[in-house]
Design a protein around this motif. Structure first.
Motif, PDB file in Angstrom:
ATOM      1  N   GLU A 121      -2.096  12.119  -8.059  1.00  0.00           N
ATOM      2  CA  GLU A 121      -1.222  10.984  -7.740  1.00  0.00           C
ATOM      3  C   GLU A 121      -1.976   9.514  -7.824  1.00  0.00           C
ATOM      4  O   GLU A 121      -3.144   9.430  -7.498  1.00  0.00           O
ATOM      5  CB  GLU A 121      -1.103  11.124  -6.130  1.00  0.00           C
ATOM      6  CG  GLU A 121      -0.123  10.219  -5.427  1.00  0.00           C
ATOM      7  CD  GLU A 121       0.231  10.596  -3.989  1.00  0.00           C
ATOM      8  OE1 GLU A 121       1.190  10.028  -3.651  1.00  0.00           O
ATOM      9  OE2 GLU A 121      -0.534  11.212  -3.382  1.00  0.00           O
ATOM     10  N   VAL A 122      -1.334   8.847  -8.571  1.00  0.00           N
ATOM     11  CA  VAL A 122      -1.812   7.403  -8.648  1.00  0.00           C
ATOM     12  C   VAL A 122      -0.854   6.328  -7.995  1.00  0.00           C
ATOM     13  O   VAL A 122       0.196   6.244  -8.467  1.00  0.00           O
ATOM     14  CB  VAL A 122      -1.903   7.063 -10.241  1.00  0.00           C
ATOM     15  CG1 VAL A 122      -2.422   5.804 -10.787  1.00  0.00           C
ATOM     16  CG2 VAL A 122      -2.656   8.300 -10.958  1.00  0.00           C
ATOM     17  N   VAL A 123      -1.473   5.493  -7.352  1.00  0.00           N
ATOM     18  CA  VAL A 123      -0.888   4.632  -6.766  1.00  0.00           C
ATOM     19  C   VAL A 123      -1.501   3.341  -6.775  1.00  0.00           C
ATOM     20  O   VAL A 123      -2.557   3.075  -6.873  1.00  0.00           O
ATOM     21  CB  VAL A 123      -0.754   4.968  -5.155  1.00  0.00           C
ATOM     22  CG1 VAL A 123      -0.074   3.672  -4.481  1.00  0.00           C
ATOM     23  CG2 VAL A 123      -0.013   6.269  -4.832  1.00  0.00           C
ATOM     24  N   TYR A 124      -0.433   2.380  -7.322  1.00  0.00           N
ATOM     25  CA  TYR A 124      -1.090   0.851  -7.512  1.00  0.00           C
ATOM     26  C   TYR A 124      -0.366  -0.068  -6.451  1.00  0.00           C
ATOM     27  O   TYR A 124       0.764   0.062  -5.852  1.00  0.00           O
ATOM     28  CB  TYR A 124      -0.738   0.463  -8.781  1.00  0.00           C
ATOM     29  CG  TYR A 124      -1.559   1.207  -9.957  1.00  0.00           C
ATOM     30  CD1 TYR A 124      -2.880   0.749 -10.332  1.00  0.00           C
ATOM     31  CD2 TYR A 124      -0.751   2.115 -10.677  1.00  0.00           C
ATOM     32  CE1 TYR A 124      -3.465   1.402 -11.101  1.00  0.00           C
ATOM     33  CE2 TYR A 124      -1.635   2.689 -11.468  1.00  0.00           C
ATOM     34  CZ  TYR A 124      -2.856   2.432 -11.802  1.00  0.00           C
ATOM     35  OH  TYR A 124      -3.482   3.286 -12.910  1.00  0.00           O
TER      36      TYR A 124
ATOM     37  N   ARG B 246      -5.909  -0.141  -7.931  1.00  0.00           N
ATOM     38  CA  ARG B 246      -5.335   1.323  -7.661  1.00  0.00           C
ATOM     39  C   ARG B 246      -5.932   1.500  -6.279  1.00  0.00           C
ATOM     40  O   ARG B 246      -7.011   1.222  -5.801  1.00  0.00           O
ATOM     41  CB  ARG B 246      -6.206   2.035  -8.515  1.00  0.00           C
ATOM     42  CG  ARG B 246      -5.879   3.622  -8.611  1.00  0.00           C
ATOM     43  CD  ARG B 246      -6.502   4.274  -9.792  1.00  0.00           C
ATOM     44  NE  ARG B 246      -5.977   5.609  -9.728  1.00  0.00           N
ATOM     45  CZ  ARG B 246      -6.485   6.515 -10.523  1.00  0.00           C
ATOM     46  NH1 ARG B 246      -7.173   6.292 -11.442  1.00  0.00           N
ATOM     47  NH2 ARG B 246      -6.105   7.878 -10.061  1.00  0.00           N
ATOM     48  N   VAL B 247      -4.755   2.231  -5.536  1.00  0.00           N
ATOM     49  CA  VAL B 247      -5.230   2.754  -4.319  1.00  0.00           C
ATOM     50  C   VAL B 247      -5.882   4.140  -4.275  1.00  0.00           C
ATOM     51  O   VAL B 247      -5.551   5.114  -5.111  1.00  0.00           O
ATOM     52  CB  VAL B 247      -3.889   2.759  -3.501  1.00  0.00           C
ATOM     53  CG1 VAL B 247      -4.182   3.399  -2.108  1.00  0.00           C
ATOM     54  CG2 VAL B 247      -3.236   1.650  -3.390  1.00  0.00           C
ATOM     55  N   GLU B 248      -7.058   4.189  -3.643  1.00  0.00           N
ATOM     56  CA  GLU B 248      -7.610   5.535  -3.679  1.00  0.00           C
ATOM     57  C   GLU B 248      -7.610   6.250  -2.263  1.00  0.00           C
ATOM     58  O   GLU B 248      -7.733   7.481  -2.471  1.00  0.00           O
ATOM     59  CB  GLU B 248      -9.279   5.139  -3.771  1.00  0.00           C
ATOM     60  CG  GLU B 248      -9.580   4.648  -5.178  1.00  0.00           C
ATOM     61  CD  GLU B 248     -11.016   4.604  -5.605  1.00  0.00           C
ATOM     62  OE1 GLU B 248     -11.842   5.009  -4.531  1.00  0.00           O
ATOM     63  OE2 GLU B 248     -11.365   3.766  -6.366  1.00  0.00           O
ATOM     64  N   LYS B 249      -7.066   5.824  -1.280  1.00  0.00           N
ATOM     65  CA  LYS B 249      -6.881   6.409  -0.016  1.00  0.00           C
ATOM     66  C   LYS B 249      -5.363   6.003   0.486  1.00  0.00           C
ATOM     67  O   LYS B 249      -5.211   4.825   0.217  1.00  0.00           O
ATOM     68  CB  LYS B 249      -7.855   6.235   0.901  1.00  0.00           C
ATOM     69  CG  LYS B 249      -9.315   6.668   0.521  1.00  0.00           C
ATOM     70  CD  LYS B 249      -9.723   8.171   0.854  1.00  0.00           C
ATOM     71  CE  LYS B 249      -9.765   8.655   2.177  1.00  0.00           C
ATOM     72  NZ  LYS B 249      -9.902   9.833   2.314  1.00  0.00           N
TER      73      LYS B 249
ATOM     74  N   GLY C 179       1.199   0.901   5.643  1.00  0.00           N
ATOM     75  CA  GLY C 179       2.375   0.374   4.660  1.00  0.00           C
ATOM     76  C   GLY C 179       2.669   0.942   3.549  1.00  0.00           C
ATOM     77  O   GLY C 179       3.879   0.803   3.166  1.00  0.00           O
ATOM     78  N   MET C 180       1.815   1.992   3.198  1.00  0.00           N
ATOM     79  CA  MET C 180       2.382   2.796   1.966  1.00  0.00           C
ATOM     80  C   MET C 180       3.351   3.968   2.464  1.00  0.00           C
ATOM     81  O   MET C 180       3.013   4.407   3.489  1.00  0.00           O
ATOM     82  CB  MET C 180       1.062   3.497   1.450  1.00  0.00           C
ATOM     83  CG  MET C 180       1.089   3.785   0.069  1.00  0.00           C
ATOM     84  SD  MET C 180      -0.485   4.462  -0.509  1.00  0.00           S
ATOM     85  CE  MET C 180      -0.436   6.166  -0.337  1.00  0.00           C
TER      86      MET C 180
END
Length: 148
Positions: free
Chosen positions: A19-22, A42-45, A49-50
Protein backbone atom coordinates in the motif's frame (compact mmCIF):
# COMPACT_ATOMS: atom_id res chain seq x y z
CA UNK A 1 -14.20 -2.80 34.41
CA UNK A 2 -11.25 -0.70 33.28
CA UNK A 3 -10.49 1.57 30.34
CA UNK A 4 -7.20 1.47 28.46
CA UNK A 5 -6.21 4.20 26.02
CA UNK A 6 -3.88 3.44 23.13
CA UNK A 7 -1.44 6.35 22.91
CA UNK A 8 -1.34 7.68 19.33
CA UNK A 9 -3.29 4.58 18.28
CA UNK A 10 -3.34 5.25 14.56
CA UNK A 11 0.44 5.55 14.52
CA UNK A 12 0.62 2.07 16.04
CA UNK A 13 -1.15 0.61 13.00
CA UNK A 14 0.52 -0.49 9.79
CA UNK A 15 -0.23 0.12 6.15
CA UNK A 16 -1.06 -2.98 4.17
CA UNK A 17 1.70 -4.69 2.23
CA UNK A 18 2.34 -2.85 -1.06
CA UNK A 19 0.00 0.00 0.00
CA UNK A 20 1.46 3.34 -1.07
CA UNK A 21 0.00 6.59 0.24
CA UNK A 22 1.16 10.12 -0.49
CA UNK A 23 0.17 13.44 1.10
CA UNK A 24 0.99 17.11 0.72
CA UNK A 25 4.05 18.35 2.57
CA UNK A 26 3.20 19.57 6.08
CA UNK A 27 3.32 23.29 6.93
CA UNK A 28 6.86 24.58 7.17
CA UNK A 29 8.26 22.16 4.59
CA UNK A 30 9.01 22.93 0.97
CA UNK A 31 5.96 22.38 -1.23
CA UNK A 32 7.83 22.87 -4.48
CA UNK A 33 11.03 21.09 -5.47
CA UNK A 34 14.13 22.64 -7.07
CA UNK A 35 12.74 21.60 -10.44
CA UNK A 36 9.53 23.58 -9.81
CA UNK A 37 7.35 20.49 -9.49
CA UNK A 38 5.06 20.06 -6.46
CA UNK A 39 6.50 17.96 -3.65
CA UNK A 40 4.58 15.24 -1.86
CA UNK A 41 5.48 12.98 1.04
CA UNK A 42 5.19 9.22 1.13
CA UNK A 43 3.34 8.09 4.25
CA UNK A 44 4.98 5.17 6.03
CA UNK A 45 2.52 4.77 8.92
CA UNK A 46 -1.20 5.54 9.16
CA UNK A 47 -1.71 9.04 10.52
CA UNK A 48 -4.67 10.90 11.96
CA UNK A 49 -6.80 12.41 9.22
CA UNK A 50 -6.00 9.67 6.73
CA UNK A 51 -9.24 8.04 5.58
CA UNK A 52 -8.01 4.50 6.16
CA UNK A 53 -6.09 5.13 9.42
CA UNK A 54 -8.77 3.74 11.73
CA UNK A 55 -9.13 0.58 9.67
CA UNK A 56 -5.37 0.05 9.56
CA UNK A 57 -5.22 0.43 13.35
CA UNK A 58 -8.03 -2.08 13.71
CA UNK A 59 -6.23 -4.52 11.40
CA UNK A 60 -3.20 -4.36 13.69
CA UNK A 61 -5.05 -4.71 17.00
CA UNK A 62 -7.69 -7.34 16.18
CA UNK A 63 -5.28 -10.07 14.99
CA UNK A 64 -3.22 -9.50 18.13
CA UNK A 65 -6.32 -9.99 20.31
CA UNK A 66 -7.15 -13.19 18.41
CA UNK A 67 -3.57 -14.47 18.71
CA UNK A 68 -3.77 -13.88 22.45
CA UNK A 69 -6.63 -16.38 22.54
CA UNK A 70 -9.75 -14.27 22.44
CA UNK A 71 -12.81 -14.98 20.32
CA UNK A 72 -14.41 -12.24 18.27
CA UNK A 73 -18.12 -11.75 18.86
CA UNK A 74 -20.28 -12.59 15.84
CA UNK A 75 -22.82 -9.83 16.45
CA UNK A 76 -20.28 -7.08 17.23
CA UNK A 77 -16.78 -7.40 15.71
CA UNK A 78 -15.37 -4.91 18.25
CA UNK A 79 -16.12 -7.23 21.19
CA UNK A 80 -13.85 -10.12 22.15
CA UNK A 81 -14.18 -12.74 24.89
CA UNK A 82 -11.88 -15.22 26.60
CA UNK A 83 -12.48 -17.92 29.16
CA UNK A 84 -9.65 -19.83 30.80
CA UNK A 85 -9.53 -22.17 33.78
CA UNK A 86 -6.75 -21.26 36.18
CA UNK A 87 -6.22 -23.31 39.36
CA UNK A 88 -9.61 -24.95 38.87
CA UNK A 89 -11.47 -21.64 38.54
CA UNK A 90 -13.02 -20.47 35.26
CA UNK A 91 -11.96 -16.89 34.57
CA UNK A 92 -13.61 -14.69 31.97
CA UNK A 93 -12.35 -11.60 30.20
CA UNK A 94 -14.47 -9.48 27.88
CA UNK A 95 -12.88 -6.76 25.76
CA UNK A 96 -14.59 -3.93 23.91
CA UNK A 97 -12.79 -1.73 21.41
CA UNK A 98 -14.03 1.77 20.67
CA UNK A 99 -11.80 3.92 18.44
CA UNK A 100 -8.56 4.08 20.48
CA UNK A 101 -9.96 2.80 23.79
CA UNK A 102 -10.13 -0.75 25.08
CA UNK A 103 -12.62 -1.62 27.79
CA UNK A 104 -11.84 -4.67 29.90
CA UNK A 105 -14.41 -6.50 31.98
CA UNK A 106 -12.92 -9.34 34.02
CA UNK A 107 -14.02 -11.89 36.59
CA UNK A 108 -10.68 -12.12 38.46
CA UNK A 109 -7.62 -9.92 38.85
CA UNK A 110 -4.33 -10.13 40.67
CA UNK A 111 -1.18 -12.12 40.11
CA UNK A 112 -1.64 -15.16 37.89
CA UNK A 113 -5.11 -14.14 36.71
CA UNK A 114 -6.22 -14.08 33.09
CA UNK A 115 -6.71 -10.32 33.38
CA UNK A 116 -3.18 -9.82 34.75
CA UNK A 117 -1.68 -12.01 31.99
CA UNK A 118 -3.61 -10.03 29.40
CA UNK A 119 -2.60 -6.60 30.72
CA UNK A 120 1.05 -7.70 30.94
CA UNK A 121 0.95 -8.73 27.28
CA UNK A 122 -1.00 -5.60 26.33
CA UNK A 123 1.49 -3.21 27.92
CA UNK A 124 4.43 -5.14 26.46
CA UNK A 125 3.07 -4.96 22.90
CA UNK A 126 1.32 -1.58 22.80
CA UNK A 127 1.86 1.91 24.14
CA UNK A 128 -1.21 2.18 26.41
CA UNK A 129 -2.36 4.15 29.42
CA UNK A 130 -4.48 2.53 32.10
CA UNK A 131 -7.21 5.13 32.63
CA UNK A 132 -8.64 3.26 35.59
CA UNK A 133 -12.13 2.08 36.42
CA UNK A 134 -14.86 2.96 33.95
CA UNK A 135 -17.55 5.32 35.21
CA UNK A 136 -19.30 5.84 31.87
CA UNK A 137 -19.37 4.17 28.48
CA UNK A 138 -20.92 5.87 25.45
CA UNK A 139 -22.91 8.22 27.72
CA UNK A 140 -24.14 5.42 29.95
CA UNK A 141 -23.17 5.78 33.62
CA UNK A 142 -21.68 2.66 35.19
CA UNK A 143 -21.87 1.90 38.89
CA UNK A 144 -20.16 -1.11 40.44
CA UNK A 145 -21.74 -3.03 43.30
CA UNK A 146 -19.03 -5.15 44.89
CA UNK A 147 -21.33 -6.86 47.39
CA UNK A 148 -22.16 -10.51 46.83
Amino acid sequence: MRRWDFVAAYLQGDLEQNEVVYCHAPPGHATVGADGRPRVCRVEKPIYGMAQAGRRWQRSLFPWLLDFGSTQCGSDPCVFTMTKTINGTAQRLTLGCYVDDLFTLYSHDGKGSLYNDFTDALTHRWNVDDEGPVSDLLNVDIAVDSTD
